[in-house]
Design a protein around this motif. Sequence first.
Motif, PDB file in Angstrom:
ATOM      1  N   ARG A 122    -103.646  40.512  -3.719  1.00  0.00           N
ATOM      2  CA  ARG A 122    -103.350  39.401  -4.106  1.00  0.00           C
ATOM      3  C   ARG A 122    -103.034  39.080  -5.900  1.00  0.00           C
ATOM      4  N   TRP A 123    -103.608  39.448  -6.436  1.00  0.00           N
ATOM      5  CA  TRP A 123    -103.721  39.784  -7.767  1.00  0.00           C
ATOM      6  C   TRP A 123    -102.327  40.031  -8.447  1.00  0.00           C
ATOM      7  N   ILE A 124    -101.745  41.423  -7.619  1.00  0.00           N
ATOM      8  CA  ILE A 124    -100.693  42.102  -8.276  1.00  0.00           C
ATOM      9  C   ILE A 124     -99.399  40.917  -7.711  1.00  0.00           C
ATOM     10  N   LEU A 125     -99.588  40.311  -6.620  1.00  0.00           N
ATOM     11  CA  LEU A 125     -98.712  39.508  -6.511  1.00  0.00           C
ATOM     12  C   LEU A 125     -98.881  38.991  -6.630  1.00  0.00           C
ATOM     13  N   LEU A 126     -99.591  37.700  -7.423  1.00  0.00           N
ATOM     14  CA  LEU A 126     -99.457  36.920  -8.027  1.00  0.00           C
ATOM     15  C   LEU A 126     -99.556  37.244  -9.617  1.00  0.00           C
ATOM     16  N   THR A 127     -99.713  37.995  -9.965  1.00  0.00           N
ATOM     17  CA  THR A 127     -99.397  38.688 -11.612  1.00  0.00           C
ATOM     18  C   THR A 127     -98.907  38.988 -12.038  1.00  0.00           C
ATOM     19  N   LEU A 128     -97.852  39.866 -11.077  1.00  0.00           N
ATOM     20  CA  LEU A 128     -97.084  40.942 -11.716  1.00  0.00           C
ATOM     21  C   LEU A 128     -95.806  40.038 -11.111  1.00  0.00           C
ATOM     22  N   VAL A 129     -95.633  40.210  -9.588  1.00  0.00           N
ATOM     23  CA  VAL A 129     -94.601  39.560  -8.455  1.00  0.00           C
ATOM     24  C   VAL A 129     -94.265  38.351  -8.746  1.00  0.00           C
ATOM     25  N   SER A 130     -95.443  37.173  -8.689  1.00  0.00           N
ATOM     26  CA  SER A 130     -93.961  36.770  -8.219  1.00  0.00           C
ATOM     27  C   SER A 130     -93.878  35.546  -9.387  1.00  0.00           C
ATOM     28  N   PRO A 131     -93.864  36.130 -10.714  1.00  0.00           N
ATOM     29  CA  PRO A 131     -93.202  35.898 -11.320  1.00  0.00           C
ATOM     30  C   PRO A 131     -91.858  35.860 -12.072  1.00  0.00           C
ATOM     31  N   LEU A 132     -92.037  37.421 -11.808  1.00  0.00           N
ATOM     32  CA  LEU A 132     -90.567  38.197 -12.144  1.00  0.00           C
ATOM     33  C   LEU A 132     -89.988  37.452 -10.977  1.00  0.00           C
TER      34      LEU A 132
ATOM     35  N   VAL B 140     -79.480  17.143 -21.806  1.00  0.00           N
ATOM     36  CA  VAL B 140     -80.719  17.087 -22.057  1.00  0.00           C
ATOM     37  C   VAL B 140     -81.943  17.406 -21.050  1.00  0.00           C
ATOM     38  N   SER B 141     -81.267  16.897 -19.425  1.00  0.00           N
ATOM     39  CA  SER B 141     -82.263  17.018 -18.651  1.00  0.00           C
ATOM     40  C   SER B 141     -82.535  18.766 -17.951  1.00  0.00           C
ATOM     41  N   VAL B 142     -81.287  18.997 -18.052  1.00  0.00           N
ATOM     42  CA  VAL B 142     -80.682  20.658 -18.138  1.00  0.00           C
ATOM     43  C   VAL B 142     -82.335  22.047 -19.201  1.00  0.00           C
ATOM     44  N   SER B 143     -82.320  21.297 -20.187  1.00  0.00           N
ATOM     45  CA  SER B 143     -83.151  21.782 -21.417  1.00  0.00           C
ATOM     46  C   SER B 143     -84.416  21.320 -21.320  1.00  0.00           C
ATOM     47  N   VAL B 144     -85.166  20.567 -21.200  1.00  0.00           N
ATOM     48  CA  VAL B 144     -85.981  19.636 -20.601  1.00  0.00           C
ATOM     49  C   VAL B 144     -86.809  20.461 -19.128  1.00  0.00           C
ATOM     50  N   GLY B 145     -85.859  20.135 -17.949  1.00  0.00           N
ATOM     51  CA  GLY B 145     -85.857  20.319 -17.008  1.00  0.00           C
ATOM     52  C   GLY B 145     -86.925  22.328 -17.079  1.00  0.00           C
ATOM     53  N   PHE B 146     -85.612  23.045 -17.530  1.00  0.00           N
ATOM     54  CA  PHE B 146     -85.527  24.634 -17.264  1.00  0.00           C
ATOM     55  C   PHE B 146     -86.871  25.521 -18.053  1.00  0.00           C
ATOM     56  N   SER B 147     -87.149  24.494 -18.809  1.00  0.00           N
ATOM     57  CA  SER B 147     -87.929  24.928 -20.042  1.00  0.00           C
ATOM     58  C   SER B 147     -89.241  24.518 -19.705  1.00  0.00           C
ATOM     59  N   ARG B 148     -89.909  23.417 -19.010  1.00  0.00           N
ATOM     60  CA  ARG B 148     -90.851  24.037 -18.363  1.00  0.00           C
ATOM     61  C   ARG B 148     -90.534  24.395 -16.939  1.00  0.00           C
ATOM     62  N   ALA B 149     -89.242  24.256 -16.527  1.00  0.00           N
ATOM     63  CA  ALA B 149     -89.315  25.594 -15.027  1.00  0.00           C
ATOM     64  C   ALA B 149     -90.135  26.789 -15.588  1.00  0.00           C
ATOM     65  N   PHE B 150     -89.386  27.669 -16.182  1.00  0.00           N
ATOM     66  CA  PHE B 150     -89.575  28.835 -17.831  1.00  0.00           C
ATOM     67  C   PHE B 150     -91.593  28.728 -17.950  1.00  0.00           C
ATOM     68  N   ARG B 151     -91.880  28.120 -18.287  1.00  0.00           N
ATOM     69  CA  ARG B 151     -92.640  28.550 -19.043  1.00  0.00           C
ATOM     70  C   ARG B 151     -94.067  27.898 -17.936  1.00  0.00           C
ATOM     71  N   THR B 152     -93.894  26.710 -16.766  1.00  0.00           N
ATOM     72  CA  THR B 152     -94.507  27.233 -15.974  1.00  0.00           C
ATOM     73  C   THR B 152     -95.128  28.164 -14.689  1.00  0.00           C
ATOM     74  N   VAL B 153     -94.443  28.615 -14.796  1.00  0.00           N
ATOM     75  CA  VAL B 153     -94.244  30.274 -13.786  1.00  0.00           C
ATOM     76  C   VAL B 153     -95.406  30.667 -14.513  1.00  0.00           C
ATOM     77  N   TRP B 154     -95.834  30.697 -16.372  1.00  0.00           N
ATOM     78  CA  TRP B 154     -96.564  31.885 -16.698  1.00  0.00           C
ATOM     79  C   TRP B 154     -97.952  31.182 -16.558  1.00  0.00           C
ATOM     80  N   GLN B 155     -97.279  30.102 -16.968  1.00  0.00           N
ATOM     81  CA  GLN B 155     -98.992  28.509 -17.329  1.00  0.00           C
ATOM     82  C   GLN B 155     -99.626  28.725 -15.921  1.00  0.00           C
ATOM     83  N   ASN B 156     -99.192  28.241 -15.070  1.00  0.00           N
ATOM     84  CA  ASN B 156     -99.921  28.423 -14.123  1.00  0.00           C
ATOM     85  C   ASN B 156     -99.225  28.333 -12.363  1.00  0.00           C
ATOM     86  N   THR B 157     -99.027  30.170 -12.236  1.00  0.00           N
ATOM     87  CA  THR B 157     -98.136  30.576 -11.322  1.00  0.00           C
ATOM     88  C   THR B 157     -97.903  30.542 -10.108  1.00  0.00           C
ATOM     89  N   GLU B 158     -99.617  29.732  -9.248  1.00  0.00           N
ATOM     90  CA  GLU B 158     -99.949  29.171  -8.026  1.00  0.00           C
ATOM     91  C   GLU B 158     -98.918  27.670  -7.900  1.00  0.00           C
TER      92      GLU B 158
END
Length: 1177
Positions: free
Chosen positions: A453-463, A481-499
């Motif tokens: 699970r750790w491998i899938l969550l930490t390595l596979v899922s973010p990529l 503005v919507s693209v900059s705000v929305g995708f900045s948040r999306a690319f950050r959340t991928v790592w900040q809280n992967t689940e």
Amino acid sequence: MGSMSPDVPLLNDYKQDFLLKRFPQTVLGGPRLKLGYCAPPYIYVNQIVLFLMPWALGGTGTLLYQLDILRDYSAAALSGGLMVITASVIQLTGLYAKNRSVVVKRVITRDILAEEDEHEFTSCAGTETVKFLIPGKKYVANTVFHSVLAGLVCGLGTWYLLPNRITLLYGSPGATAALFVFGWITLCIGEYSLIVNTATETATFQTQDTYEITPLMRPLYIFFFVSVDLAHRFIVNTPALEQMNQILHILFVLLPFLWALGTLPPPDALFFWTVEQVLEFGLGGSPMSTHLRLLVMFFVSAGTPIVSYFIPSTVGVVLFMTGLGFLLSLNLSDLSLAFRHRMGSSREACPGSCGSGFGRKECLLGVAMLGVAMLEAGLLHHYAGFSPISESSAQSILGYVLMALLSILWILKETQSIYVFGIFRNPFYPKDVQAVSLFFKKQKKLLKVGVVRWILLTLVSPLAMVAFLALDSSLHELHSVSVSVGFSRAFRTVWQNTENALLEAAIVSAVRAVSDTDCWWNRSLNTGTRLLLIGIMRDRLLQFLTKLQFAMTVLLASWTEKTQHRRAASTLCVLNTVFAPFVLAVIVLSALLSAPLLPLFTLPVFLVGFPRPVQSWPEAVGSTACVCTDTVFYHQMIPSLTAALQGAMAAGSLGLLLPGSHYLGRFEDRLIWIMVLERGYPYCCVNVKGLELQETSCHTAEAQRVDEVFGSAFQQEGPQMCSVNEHLGNVLTPCTVLPVKLYSDARSVLSGIIDSHENLKEFKDDLVKVLVWVLIQYCAKRPSTQEKSHQTEKTSRASPVVLPALNTSPCPKSLEDSDSLNSDTFHDWSDDNIFDDEPTIKNRKEELQLKDLAGTNLPIPGSVDSQGADANSASTGPKNDLYRTVLLGFPAVDRGQREDVAYIPFVEFSCSQSHLLSLPEEWRSNCTPHSRIREASPLFPEDWYQFVLRQLECFHSEKSSVLEDIAKDKALKALYVHTVMACYIGLFGIDNVAPSPGQIVRVYNGGLPCSGALDWLSEKPELFQLVRKAFRYTLKLMVDKASLGPIEDFKELTNYLREYERDWYIGLVSEEQWKEAVLGEKPCLFSLGYESSMGVYTARVLVLQELPVHIGKLNAEAVRGQWANLSWELLYATNDDEERYSIQAHPLLLRNLTVQAADPPLGYPIFSSKPLPIHLC
């Protein structure tokens, strides 16, 4: 705390009267119209006049506007200017009255509690009247600032409530009149709290208003409402803004009720809550562990969408968002500490990391993941952009992959916990935790699944999610503005809280797959905006469900639990049923605002608490705790606990890790409270609190319920498959068991051991042996002994030693008498006060006039040398000065009487190495008469003395005959006989009388009997510590002999003593050495005590070992709701009664434990850690 009663009063009589006086004052913003005693009418008239003053000034401007004499902005300016002048006059009047030294007369009353509120007023405008009406500000700057602010509020409020303006909004004269009247009441309430007298707010965040922020609360919300109206005035043709303005005008007249109910937060709580919400849901970050980290992270994260908006290249935007999103999700403070650690020469661990800091493994993982993610994102975005059709299909395929990953991770996570979905028992989880070694062995096998699970969550899922986002066609639309705000948040959340990011991406993919491409959701919103909206809805829905569960628990417990069934319970249940839609609306509103659901007095009366940060408290995490002797045990277990949490969190055993989650750990009589503060890649920051070990009735009742909850989950006798959680309604849900290295605490009664006459007689014999062993070990382990024992002896000449004088005449004559010696030794031994835990060692220096005579070589004014200055002494020079005896305070001795003076002869050791084991010179002299020592010398165990010497290890490199020669050295033996027996006589005298248990306990605690030996030992702290250690070793030996059987030979006795020296600390819990031994993880600890309530002697044994700690997850909203009620009760209602209803034991809510876990001064945990970063890799 007494026993629980369902009809314990919510507030005592005095607090009820106090609350009835305070609440009207809060509603009106400060006027004290209910005083509780008879006051002159002018007191009330003055307050009413001051209250309506802003309305009179604003009404002047309004009237001139309505008569077309002034324009709207001129009328507002006029009202504001008049208000500034009026406020300044009011403030200066209050300051003048405050500075005048006038004695305020108080009404003599029998009620002491109410005395501070009662005054006697002499005139309408008297100084005491002004001081009562206008308390004034603490700071001069606030006097000026608040006066100017009052003018702005009055001027803008006049503009906001102009009748013509309201008529344009609603087109109804009736609505205009109602909004105008009640709107000005709202303005008067805000102005009164700002410039006259600030009311105590029900929404209180800080325990003390140091900088006078509370008066700014109500004007702040008035400014917000006015700002929307101003925006509507200057931004025309905006229907949404017009509708908002209409709604806010209606809500404006309801502001006093929202302020009174405590729904609107104070400025400081509002600020940090807003920053936290924007950072988490707008920028993709996480709540931070400290306010400083929160502010720094907010400003840095806010730069990501701003910078990305101006990057011209789409590939550059994708690479920038991917890289910065990854870097900001790391624990930057820990990373900087690790960098400085590697740049510096020191190799010490980073502070605060508890062994789990940002190491080489984490660094390599981060660099690898960052490189792979940026390479993947850049290539996919670049090459997929040439074919929009293949780009869309590839993203759809990745969407299905994300849904599959989410399902697999969810299943793997549920296999790591004891319950599936918190309801059904996991069939793969080990059955019985009683067999500890077997349980942990099976659990390690289960944790191998957690690695997958750790491998899938930490390595596979973010990529996979980075690839999903990089393929989105919306990224080709630059300068949005919507693209900059929305995708900045999306690319950050991928790592900040992967689940959470994986869940949001799977939902977006699923909605796209089942919905029409021309629907509003797919047509008008880009993927980043959809993910942002899904993230907010996910969080609010989760809060709604947990709040609903909490409300149902409170409601059902008030009816079903006998201990919670009050007389009004039936009425409350009926009212909640009848007004169920209203209760549901309250729960929905609290979820939308991310505010705690406040159960008033923890009864089923629900209010919306004011929004506040996730931590719930304003103080820094871990800054305060109610420290006691048990605090050190929680401090010791932190490194091991964080290591165990690291594996459990990485495997998913603790469920979904979200900031604000709470966990409860249980082991023996200890309770551990764990709160998640922030979440990142791949780390989690927690705060660990230790709750009190005091055996109160409420604490015990809830601790027993916690044991029942964990027992039903982890201690199953039969092979029950898929059983249901028996405590489903409890706020605590068992998760897992962690192996933690900590001290197990065992207490036993020493009845029949310490009071046995036979054991006490053996105690005296054993004490002499232990004293011999301790002194020899001390001398053998001295640094000088270790160095000199390996040096080659260059001369065969024996070393001289000074033996104690056979007749030490300078000692007081009373000490020569054996009867007086024994009476003096045991003079103050009485069993009246022997049971004190830490008696103070008495100092009897005033009783002894002389001590440490032998070996004194310092010239003291007024002293008389015992030897004349003849040629013989002169020839010896400084050498003979070492052996002179100086008589202090005694008359000069005639030359003819010199033979009666004590003389210390020269004695040579028979072995050249004996001086290495010689006792320090300052220990060789004492005031114990040699006749007493000679009388007690048969008690000296010569065979044991020689056995101990032959077992020394520091001489093993020498010839085997060296130890034999040292053992036969009579001069060395005489030194030990003299010192050991002097210590022994100082403790027990020479009478063959067994000591009493009380004497044993007192000496163990450090209280020696009053005698000459007491002063002698007190001036030699090193020897005193050795004597006390030997005494404690002997006591432990007596307990072990009674438990394990008698000692067969000297070798077994040596093994016991070596074990005590190596593995044990034997002392008192309150000693600093005890704390050092615990923090140093000494394998075993022993303490002796006396239980006065039972009249028995007790022994406490603590053993360091790896033992199971049960961990369960708490309903986070139940904790937040009870903490919100605690804050309201103590800070507003001042209900600090220790027997109040809201602190009594509750078997489902764990109310008493939750109150304890709150931050001081409202709670009282005995330990609170600093934020602890735990790296999940």
